[in-house]
Design a protein around this motif. Structure first.
Motif, PDB file in Angstrom:
ATOM      1  N   UNK A   1      39.710  43.058  37.033  1.00  0.00           N
ATOM      2  CA  UNK A   1      40.123  42.352  38.221  1.00  0.00           C
ATOM      3  C   UNK A   1      40.142  43.343  39.376  1.00  0.00           C
ATOM      4  N   UNK A   2      39.606  42.899  40.478  1.00  0.00           N
ATOM      5  CA  UNK A   2      39.590  43.714  41.685  1.00  0.00           C
ATOM      6  C   UNK A   2      39.934  42.832  42.878  1.00  0.00           C
ATOM      7  N   UNK A   3      40.701  43.374  43.786  1.00  0.00           N
ATOM      8  CA  UNK A   3      40.990  42.687  45.044  1.00  0.00           C
ATOM      9  C   UNK A   3      40.077  43.256  46.116  1.00  0.00           C
ATOM     10  N   UNK A   4      39.410  42.375  46.861  1.00  0.00           N
ATOM     11  CA  UNK A   4      38.604  42.796  48.007  1.00  0.00           C
ATOM     12  C   UNK A   4      39.346  42.287  49.244  1.00  0.00           C
ATOM     13  N   UNK A   5      40.199  43.133  49.800  1.00  0.00           N
ATOM     14  CA  UNK A   5      41.070  42.709  50.895  1.00  0.00           C
ATOM     15  C   UNK A   5      40.293  42.292  52.133  1.00  0.00           C
ATOM     16  N   UNK A   6      39.208  42.967  52.430  1.00  0.00           N
ATOM     17  CA  UNK A   6      38.435  42.649  53.639  1.00  0.00           C
ATOM     18  C   UNK A   6      37.880  41.234  53.593  1.00  0.00           C
ATOM     19  N   UNK A   7      37.556  40.735  52.377  1.00  0.00           N
ATOM     20  CA  UNK A   7      36.995  39.391  52.235  1.00  0.00           C
ATOM     21  C   UNK A   7      38.012  38.380  51.720  1.00  0.00           C
ATOM     22  N   UNK A   8      39.281  38.805  51.540  1.00  0.00           N
ATOM     23  CA  UNK A   8      40.325  37.948  50.979  1.00  0.00           C
ATOM     24  C   UNK A   8      39.832  37.304  49.685  1.00  0.00           C
ATOM     25  N   UNK A   9      39.372  38.160  48.761  1.00  0.00           N
ATOM     26  CA  UNK A   9      38.766  37.690  47.522  1.00  0.00           C
ATOM     27  C   UNK A   9      39.314  38.455  46.329  1.00  0.00           C
ATOM     28  N   UNK A  10      39.519  37.727  45.238  1.00  0.00           N
ATOM     29  CA  UNK A  10      39.872  38.328  43.962  1.00  0.00           C
ATOM     30  C   UNK A  10      38.677  38.120  43.041  1.00  0.00           C
ATOM     31  N   UNK A  11      38.205  39.207  42.425  1.00  0.00           N
ATOM     32  CA  UNK A  11      37.060  39.127  41.517  1.00  0.00           C
ATOM     33  C   UNK A  11      37.539  39.448  40.109  1.00  0.00           C
ATOM     34  N   UNK A  12      37.296  38.518  39.180  1.00  0.00           N
ATOM     35  CA  UNK A  12      37.629  38.736  37.775  1.00  0.00           C
ATOM     36  C   UNK A  12      36.323  38.774  37.007  1.00  0.00           C
ATOM     37  N   UNK A  13      36.105  39.892  36.313  1.00  0.00           N
ATOM     38  CA  UNK A  13      34.871  40.064  35.561  1.00  0.00           C
ATOM     39  C   UNK A  13      35.140  40.720  34.227  1.00  0.00           C
ATOM     40  N   UNK A  14      34.097  41.231  33.589  1.00  0.00           N
ATOM     41  CA  UNK A  14      34.274  41.889  32.297  1.00  0.00           C
ATOM     42  C   UNK A  14      35.074  43.179  32.436  1.00  0.00           C
ATOM     43  N   UNK A  15      35.563  43.692  31.310  1.00  0.00           N
ATOM     44  CA  UNK A  15      36.318  44.937  31.314  1.00  0.00           C
ATOM     45  C   UNK A  15      35.466  46.069  31.881  1.00  0.00           C
ATOM     46  N   UNK A  16      36.121  46.951  32.621  1.00  0.00           N
ATOM     47  CA  UNK A  16      35.411  48.078  33.206  1.00  0.00           C
ATOM     48  C   UNK A  16      35.015  49.096  32.163  1.00  0.00           C
ATOM     49  N   UNK A  17      33.873  49.725  32.364  1.00  0.00           N
ATOM     50  CA  UNK A  17      33.410  50.762  31.436  1.00  0.00           C
ATOM     51  C   UNK A  17      34.031  52.115  31.780  1.00  0.00           C
ATOM     52  N   UNK A  18      34.507  52.252  33.012  1.00  0.00           N
ATOM     53  CA  UNK A  18      35.170  53.487  33.431  1.00  0.00           C
ATOM     54  C   UNK A  18      36.286  53.114  34.397  1.00  0.00           C
ATOM     55  N   UNK A  19      37.213  54.027  34.573  1.00  0.00           N
ATOM     56  CA  UNK A  19      38.358  53.764  35.455  1.00  0.00           C
ATOM     57  C   UNK A  19      37.898  53.728  36.912  1.00  0.00           C
ATOM     58  N   UNK A  20      38.329  52.727  37.621  1.00  0.00           N
ATOM     59  CA  UNK A  20      38.025  52.578  39.039  1.00  0.00           C
ATOM     60  C   UNK A  20      39.334  52.394  39.793  1.00  0.00           C
ATOM     61  N   UNK A  21      39.502  53.087  40.925  1.00  0.00           N
ATOM     62  CA  UNK A  21      40.722  52.882  41.708  1.00  0.00           C
ATOM     63  C   UNK A  21      40.809  51.429  42.179  1.00  0.00           C
ATOM     64  N   UNK A  22      41.961  50.830  42.002  1.00  0.00           N
ATOM     65  CA  UNK A  22      42.168  49.465  42.464  1.00  0.00           C
ATOM     66  C   UNK A  22      41.660  48.399  41.516  1.00  0.00           C
ATOM     67  N   UNK A  23      41.066  48.774  40.380  1.00  0.00           N
ATOM     68  CA  UNK A  23      40.581  47.797  39.405  1.00  0.00           C
ATOM     69  C   UNK A  23      41.549  47.767  38.224  1.00  0.00           C
ATOM     70  N   UNK A  24      41.777  46.591  37.692  1.00  0.00           N
ATOM     71  CA  UNK A  24      42.724  46.419  36.592  1.00  0.00           C
ATOM     72  C   UNK A  24      42.075  45.599  35.494  1.00  0.00           C
ATOM     73  N   UNK A  25      42.217  46.028  34.239  1.00  0.00           N
ATOM     74  CA  UNK A  25      41.719  45.262  33.102  1.00  0.00           C
ATOM     75  C   UNK A  25      42.775  44.249  32.686  1.00  0.00           C
ATOM     76  N   UNK A  26      42.335  43.028  32.465  1.00  0.00           N
ATOM     77  CA  UNK A  26      43.231  41.955  32.044  1.00  0.00           C
ATOM     78  C   UNK A  26      42.773  41.407  30.701  1.00  0.00           C
ATOM     79  N   UNK A  27      43.712  40.971  29.886  1.00  0.00           N
ATOM     80  CA  UNK A  27      43.349  40.285  28.647  1.00  0.00           C
ATOM     81  C   UNK A  27      42.826  38.899  29.032  1.00  0.00           C
ATOM     82  N   UNK A  28      42.150  38.247  28.098  1.00  0.00           N
ATOM     83  CA  UNK A  28      41.537  36.943  28.376  1.00  0.00           C
ATOM     84  C   UNK A  28      42.569  35.907  28.805  1.00  0.00           C
ATOM     85  N   UNK A  29      43.739  35.929  28.173  1.00  0.00           N
ATOM     86  CA  UNK A  29      44.779  34.947  28.503  1.00  0.00           C
ATOM     87  C   UNK A  29      45.263  35.105  29.948  1.00  0.00           C
ATOM     88  N   UNK A  30      45.550  36.352  30.356  1.00  0.00           N
ATOM     89  CA  UNK A  30      46.027  36.571  31.719  1.00  0.00           C
ATOM     90  C   UNK A  30      44.916  36.359  32.746  1.00  0.00           C
TER      91      UNK A  30
END
Length: 104
Positions: A1-30
């Motif tokens: 999950x990533x927040x794109x504040x400039x576009x007022x958008x939340x992006x939920x995608x697959x788990x990240x392969x590496x750590x990214x600032x501001x990105x969070x991994x969520x379980x499928x339920x959440x």
């Protein structure tokens, strides 16, 4: 999950392969229950892959890694700053972790 504040958008995608600032991994339920802030857009990107299955060996490897980390933490000397209880000039009666100071 990533927040794109400039576009007022939340992006939920697959788990990240590496750590990214501001990105969070969520379980499928959440990830399924997440709702964006008011007036924000939510974009869901499906990976098209099933989540990996965990084997018994995977769980044992995780347990071993946790034990090793705990053993290292136990062997590291703790650095505690001397407190008022360590001061020989301090007066008062001890009650558990508290010190009772009488009226002078």
């Amino acid at each position: 999950m990533t927040y794109v504040h400039a576009d007022a958008t939340v992006v939920i995608g697959p788990l990240g392969r590496r750590a990214e600032p501001g990105a969070h991994d969520l379980c499928a339920e959440h990830a399924a229950k997440l709702t964006p802030p008011v007036d924000w857009q939510l974009i869901r990107i499906e990976s098209g892959q099933a989540p990996p299955e965990r084997s018994h060996d995977d769980l044992l490897a995780i347990a071993d890694a946790v034990r090793e980390a705990a053993d290292r933490a136990d062997q590291t000397p703790s650095r505690t700053a001397p407190g008022p209880a360590d001061d020989p000039a301090a007066t008062g009666r001890r009650h558990g972790h508290l010190r009772i100071i009488g009226d002078s």
